[in-house]
Structure formats: C-alpha cells, structure tokens
Design a protein around this motif. Structure first.
Motif, short mmCIF file in Angstrom:
data_model
loop_
_atom_site.label_atom_id
_atom_site.label_comp_id
_atom_site.label_asym_id
_atom_site.label_seq_id
_atom_site.Cartn_x
_atom_site.Cartn_y
_atom_site.Cartn_z
N ALA A 384 0.82 -1.20 0.00
CA ALA A 384 0.00 0.00 0.00
C ALA A 384 0.86 1.26 0.00
CB ALA A 384 -0.93 0.00 1.21
N HIS A 385 1.93 1.24 0.81
CA HIS A 385 2.79 2.43 0.88
C HIS A 385 3.52 2.64 -0.46
CE1 HIS A 385 4.60 5.73 2.86
NE2 HIS A 385 5.81 5.21 3.00
N CYS A 386 4.00 1.57 -1.05
CA CYS A 386 4.66 1.65 -2.36
C CYS A 386 3.71 2.24 -3.40
CB CYS A 386 5.15 0.27 -2.78
SG CYS A 386 5.92 0.21 -4.41
N PHE A 387 2.49 1.73 -3.44
CA PHE A 387 1.49 2.21 -4.39
C PHE A 387 1.23 3.71 -4.22
CE2 PHE A 387 -3.05 3.04 -5.29
CZ PHE A 387 -3.08 2.74 -6.65
N ASN A 388 1.07 4.14 -2.99
CA ASN A 388 0.78 5.55 -2.73
C ASN A 388 1.95 6.47 -3.09
OD1 ASN A 388 -1.84 5.07 -1.74
ND2 ASN A 388 -1.07 4.60 0.30
N LEU A 389 3.16 6.00 -2.82
CA LEU A 389 4.33 6.80 -3.19
C LEU A 389 4.46 6.96 -4.70
CD1 LEU A 389 6.94 5.34 -0.65
CD2 LEU A 389 5.98 7.66 -0.64
N LEU A 390 4.12 5.91 -5.44
CA LEU A 390 4.17 6.00 -6.90
C LEU A 390 3.10 6.95 -7.43
CD1 LEU A 390 4.92 2.28 -7.84
CD2 LEU A 390 6.50 4.23 -7.90
N LEU A 391 1.94 6.97 -6.78
CA LEU A 391 0.91 7.96 -7.16
C LEU A 391 1.45 9.38 -6.96
CD1 LEU A 391 -2.45 6.55 -5.69
CD2 LEU A 391 -1.74 6.64 -8.09
N GLY A 392 2.15 9.60 -5.84
CA GLY A 392 2.74 10.91 -5.59
C GLY A 392 3.77 11.29 -6.62
N ALA A 393 4.60 10.33 -7.02
CA ALA A 393 5.63 10.58 -8.04
C ALA A 393 4.98 10.99 -9.36
CB ALA A 393 6.49 9.34 -8.23
N LEU A 394 3.93 10.29 -9.74
CA LEU A 394 3.23 10.61 -10.98
C LEU A 394 2.63 12.02 -10.91
CD1 LEU A 394 2.18 9.65 -13.75
CD2 LEU A 394 0.18 8.72 -12.56
N GLY A 395 2.07 12.37 -9.76
CA GLY A 395 1.48 13.70 -9.61
C GLY A 395 2.50 14.81 -9.75
N LEU A 396 3.64 14.70 -9.08
CA LEU A 396 4.65 15.76 -9.16
C LEU A 396 5.26 15.85 -10.55
CD1 LEU A 396 6.54 15.51 -5.74
CD2 LEU A 396 4.96 17.28 -6.50
N ALA A 397 5.52 14.72 -11.18
CA ALA A 397 6.10 14.74 -12.52
C ALA A 397 5.18 15.43 -13.52
CB ALA A 397 6.40 13.31 -12.98
N SER A 398 3.88 15.32 -13.32
CA SER A 398 2.93 15.89 -14.28
C SER A 398 2.93 17.42 -14.28
CB SER A 398 1.52 15.36 -14.00
OG SER A 398 1.04 15.82 -12.76
N PHE A 399 3.51 18.06 -13.26
CA PHE A 399 3.60 19.53 -13.25
C PHE A 399 4.38 20.04 -14.47
CE2 PHE A 399 1.72 19.52 -9.23
CZ PHE A 399 1.60 20.80 -8.72
N MET A 400 5.31 19.22 -14.96
CA MET A 400 6.11 19.62 -16.11
C MET A 400 5.28 19.66 -17.39
SD MET A 400 9.42 20.25 -15.64
CE MET A 400 10.03 19.90 -17.28
N PHE A 401 4.19 18.95 -17.43
CA PHE A 401 3.46 18.76 -18.69
C PHE A 401 2.07 19.41 -18.69
CE2 PHE A 401 6.18 15.11 -17.69
CZ PHE A 401 7.12 15.24 -18.70
N ILE A 402 1.64 19.90 -17.55
CA ILE A 402 0.34 20.59 -17.45
C ILE A 402 0.60 22.09 -17.54
CG2 ILE A 402 -1.63 21.09 -15.95
CD1 ILE A 402 -1.35 18.26 -14.82
N THR A 403 -0.08 22.75 -18.44
CA THR A 403 0.12 24.20 -18.60
C THR A 403 -0.99 25.03 -17.97
OG1 THR A 403 -0.97 24.08 -20.77
CG2 THR A 403 1.44 23.92 -20.73
N ASP A 404 -2.20 24.48 -17.88
CA ASP A 404 -3.32 25.20 -17.28
C ASP A 404 -3.25 25.06 -15.76
OD1 ASP A 404 -5.70 26.26 -16.40
OD2 ASP A 404 -6.99 25.03 -17.70
N PRO A 405 -3.07 26.16 -15.02
CA PRO A 405 -2.94 26.06 -13.55
C PRO A 405 -4.10 25.34 -12.89
CG PRO A 405 -2.37 28.27 -14.30
CD PRO A 405 -2.94 27.56 -15.48
N LYS A 406 -5.31 25.52 -13.42
CA LYS A 406 -6.47 24.87 -12.80
C LYS A 406 -6.37 23.35 -12.86
CE LYS A 406 -9.64 28.71 -13.67
NZ LYS A 406 -10.89 29.15 -14.34
N MET A 407 -5.75 22.85 -13.91
CA MET A 407 -5.62 21.40 -14.06
C MET A 407 -4.61 20.79 -13.08
SD MET A 407 -7.83 20.63 -16.27
CE MET A 407 -7.39 18.93 -16.65
N LEU A 408 -3.84 21.66 -12.40
CA LEU A 408 -2.89 21.15 -11.42
C LEU A 408 -3.59 20.52 -10.21
CD1 LEU A 408 -0.22 24.01 -11.42
CD2 LEU A 408 -0.05 21.77 -12.51
#
Length: 498
Positions: A384-408
């Motif tokens: 469970a902890h591994c799964f949640n940490l990977l969700l967090g990694a995906l979320g932070l990495a996506s900041f590089m590819f999202i341009t609309d602030p609301k979509m953050l």
C-alpha cells in the motif's frame, strides 16, 4: 474503555481516539501556513529563488535538535497534568505567539529567525503527539490512531492552506502590498491559524487521559522483548574521527574551490555528528552514561531494526516533500503564471493558487486516510505504501506537462495519497517494535530520517537547479518525483512488515 485480555492495554472508543488526535488539526494549521507562505514571505522580503533553501534550513535543523530532546524529556516526565500533555500546552502557546509575529517580520533575516522559533515551538507540541498514540492505544488500534492523525492533518491543512485565498476571494482582503510588505491576506491567515491551533491543542489536553509510568511498565512487562540492533560495543571515538575528517575535507573543498555557500551546511552536519560521537566517547570512558545526552546517542546506535529498515524510505520521501514545499510557489508562479515579480498580480495570484493546491492535496489526504486501511487489507503495509508513493511521483512529474494552472488540481490527488501514507504507514510499521518507556525518544530519533534529507535538500537543491537546470524551480518538482520512486523501491525492501 473496554477491557480485552490482560496482555495489552484496554481498547479505546472512537471518540476517545478522536479527542486524543484532535490537536493535530491545530498543529497542521501551523505547519500548513508555514509550508504554504514562508517562501512567499521570504521572496517578498527580497530573497532570490536560489537563496530560499538555505533560509528554510531552520525548520529541519530545529526538528533534528528539538524532537529527540523533547521525546527524552517527555519519557521522563510525570506530573498531575500528565506525561505528554504539558508539552502540548507549552508548545501551543509558543506557536500561537510565533504565528502572530511572523507576518510582521520587517526584514528577511527576522523572518528566517521567526521561522526557526515557530518550527521549534511546533515541534515541542507535535513530537509527544506521536508518542501519545503508542502510550494509550493497544497494538491493534495504533494504525487507527495514526490514521486519524492523518485525517486531522489533512483537514487542518486544507483549511489553513486555503486561508490566504479565502481572505482575498471571500472577504475582499488585499493579496498585494507595497514592495517589502506582507499582504494583509497573509497576515490575517496567520492570526486565525494561531487561534485555531491553540483551541484544538487545548481540546486534546482537556479531553485526554494518560497512563502513569507504572501502568505503562506493567503493560510492557506483559509483552515480549523488543528487538534492537545488536551492537555489543560502540566505538564512538572511531566514528567521531571519521566524520570530523569528512567534515573538514568537505569544508576545505567548499572554501578552496569557492563552492556554493549551501555546502557549508553539509560540512557542518558531518562535523557536528563527529563531535557528538566524540563527546559520547568521552562520557563512556568516564562511565558517565546515565545522562540524557549519552542515552539519546546510545539509542541512536541501538535503535530497533525496524527503524533502520525504514530509514531509506523516510529519507527519499521527505527529500521530495521538502523540495515540494520550498519550490512549488516559485515553480508555479514562474512556469504556469509567467512571473517572478513579487509585487505583480500574476505572482500573487499564482502564490494564492499554490495555497489552494496545498489545500487540495491535504483534502485528498484526508480522503486517502479513510481509503488506506482498505489498501493495506488488499496489498499489505508495504504494498500500500509503495502504491501511494508512486501515485505521488506521478502527480509531481505531471507539473512539467500541465500548462493550465487549474488542471494542477488533478495531480494533487496522487500527492495527497502519498502524503497520507507517509504520515501513517511508516509509523504503523514501526510503533509495535518500540518499548513504551522509550516511545518518545525513539519517535524523536525517527525524526532524524525526516530531517536529514531536508537538510541535504537545503544544501544541494539550489546548487543542482542553478548549475543543471538554469535556475528553473519547476525541475525541483521533477527531482522530487524521482525521489518518491526511490522511496517506493526502498519500502519493498523492508522486512517483517505485514
């Protein structure tokens, strides 16, 4: 209370656990206002982006020093007000005063000093809260206790992180000010935060009872022995020499090559750890081993095996969190709003939106706190902890590819699940391996694995951004995503966690 068998503490009702954890709502008001607004205050008072990490160093350094000391003292304390509760009360008073003063800092260095005082005060209150769960709850309820703490952390952080935005958009309080002045929206947010923190902590102080040391010792005697690291004889002098030499060598390199000033922090940390071991060696040679200083150092080297196994998980997790806290404001304002001018509307709108993003991930964390028990049932603690940490990694990495602030807001879901997991599952893995008479000091020592990565981040993140990524703070979030992945790998290597 409902008695179960004689080998464990009585089970507590849901509302007893609720009252015991409610103070965390207030504590998180202090932390969330600090995390979401201090970088903004620093920039308003003239700090450059690459100066922010070293200014933030007060927070983790304070925790490194304060938490083991408070843990040790609270283990040894008993009075008519209890064991942990006197520290709750004192810390809440000091933190409230600091929250009222912080937004009135006239200069950058006053603000940095106030951050130091505020973080020390919050740590005085927070550290015994972690130990209180281990003190009062039987083993089968501890995951519930830490989960409820995570729930209150989420709720408190949602409200506190959104306060500046609410002040501006709901109450028409200005979010801009003259050069070098803190906006009124931030000031009023800190005032309200101080009031809520004090009220919530006082609720726990008034509504919670504690077991006496004699009662805890009786419970402890009915349990099996706690497994600690097998170190028969610790050579503190050898360790002291190694770390002092490393510290001096690092210092010489920084001075000789005129490297960034942040690296002095790394050299100082190595020197300090060496000196601490030397002092412990002298005390051991003179047979002065009963004092608090030696006992804490000894506990560091003889910590339970579970703590060592979880060290790397905490290290990579909190490296990411510190990078996120200190760089999200500058990353979003520059990358998504296109402004680094602290007097501009675009910058302050972006800074307010970061408050909403921080509120969002904490809101999702409150939801995650209710979902995590089901994930644990299906996947186990490690899975469970591994799964949640990977969700967090995906979320932070996506900041590089999202341009609309609301979509953050979308990646904040993953960050929220990671945050809730970090606040609960490592403690659930750890708490059953700790003896009750040292619950406080070991929880304080466990904080080392939170603080050291933050100090390292303060030492090298600015250096990495300036030399590798052209001083673009958005890349700090990408580095954080990679660190979350390393934490996920590390947790799967932890043994004996069901």
């Amino acid at each position: 209370m409902n008695n179960q068998n004689n080998s464990d503490k009585p089970t507590l009702s849901f509302w007893q656990i609720w009252n015991m954890c409610f103070g965390f709502l207030g504590i998180q008001f202090g932390f969330a206002l600090q995390n979401g607004n201090v970088s903004r205050i620093f920039q308003t008072l003239g700090a450059q982006v690459d100066d922010i990490p070293i200014l933030w160093v007060a927070a983790p350094l304070t925790g490194l020093i304060v938490q083991p000391i408070i843990g040790y003292w609270s283990d040894k304390t008993w009075c008519r007000f209890g064991r942990r509760r006197p520290f709750f009360f004192l810390g809440a008073i000091l933190t409230t005063i600091a929250l009222f003063i912080m937004p009135h800092s006239a200069t950058l260095w006053i603000a940095a000093g106030m951050l130091w005082i505020m973080d020390a005060s919050i740590n005085v209150t927070m550290e015994p809260f972690r130990a209180l769960v281990g003190d009062n709850l039987p083993e089968k309820q501890r995951a519930t206790g830490y989960g409820l703490q995570s729930f209150f952390i989420g709720i408190g952080a949602v409200l506190a992180s959104a306060l500046p935005w609410m002040m501006t958009n709901w109450f028409d309080v200005s979010n801009t000010a003259a050069i070098g002045e803190i906006p009124d929206s931030v000031k009023y947010s800190f005032y309200w935060g101080g009031v809520v923190l004090l009220a919530a902590v006082l609720w726990t102080v008034a509504k919670t009872k504690e077991y006496t040391p004699e009662q805890l010792a009786k419970f402890e005697a009915q349990k099996g022995p706690v497994v600690t690291a097998e170190i028969a004889d610790i050579n503190y002098n050898k360790g002291g020499i190694i770390f002092v030499v490393l510290g001096l060598a690092t210092l010489a390199l920084v001075m000789g090559l005129a490297l960034e000033k942040e690296l002095y922090l790394l050299a100082g940390g190595l020197l300090a750890f060496g000196i601490v071991q030397w002092i412990a060696g002298l005390l051991k040679a003179k047979n002065h081993t009963q004092g608090g200083f030696y006992q804490v150092v000894q506990d560091v080297f003889t910590m339970p095996t579970a703590m060592k196994q979880l060290a790397w998980v905490q290290f990579f997790s909190w490296f990411t969190l510190f990078a996120m806290w200190i760089y999200t404001t500058s990353a979003v304002t520059s990358f998504h709003y296109g402004s680094s001018d602290t007097t501009s509307k675009a910058f302050n709108d972006g800074a307010d939106w970061v408050g909403i993003l921080f509120a969002a991930y904490n809101g999702f964390a409150a939801i995650a706190a209710m979902c995590i028990p089901f994930l644990v049932k299906k996947m186990g603690l490690k899975g469970a902890h591994c799964f949640n940490l990977l969700l967090g990694a995906l979320g932070l990495a996506s900041f590089m590819f999202i341009t609309d602030p609301k979509m953050l807001l979308i990646p904040m879901i993953g960050v929220g699940f990671a945050w809730a997991s970090i606040l609960s599952l490592p403690y659930a893995m750890l708490s059953n391996s700790l003896p009750s008479n040292k619950m406080g000091v070991y929880m304080g020592i466990f904080n080392f694995f939170i603080v050291i990565p933050q100090l390292l981040a303060a030492s090298i993140l600015g250096l990495i951004l300036s030399h590798v990524f052209s001083n673009q703070p958005i890349y700090a979030l990408l580095i954080g995503a990679a660190s979350f992945v390393l934490a996920a790998i590390a947790v799967m290597r932890v043994k004996n966690s069901n």
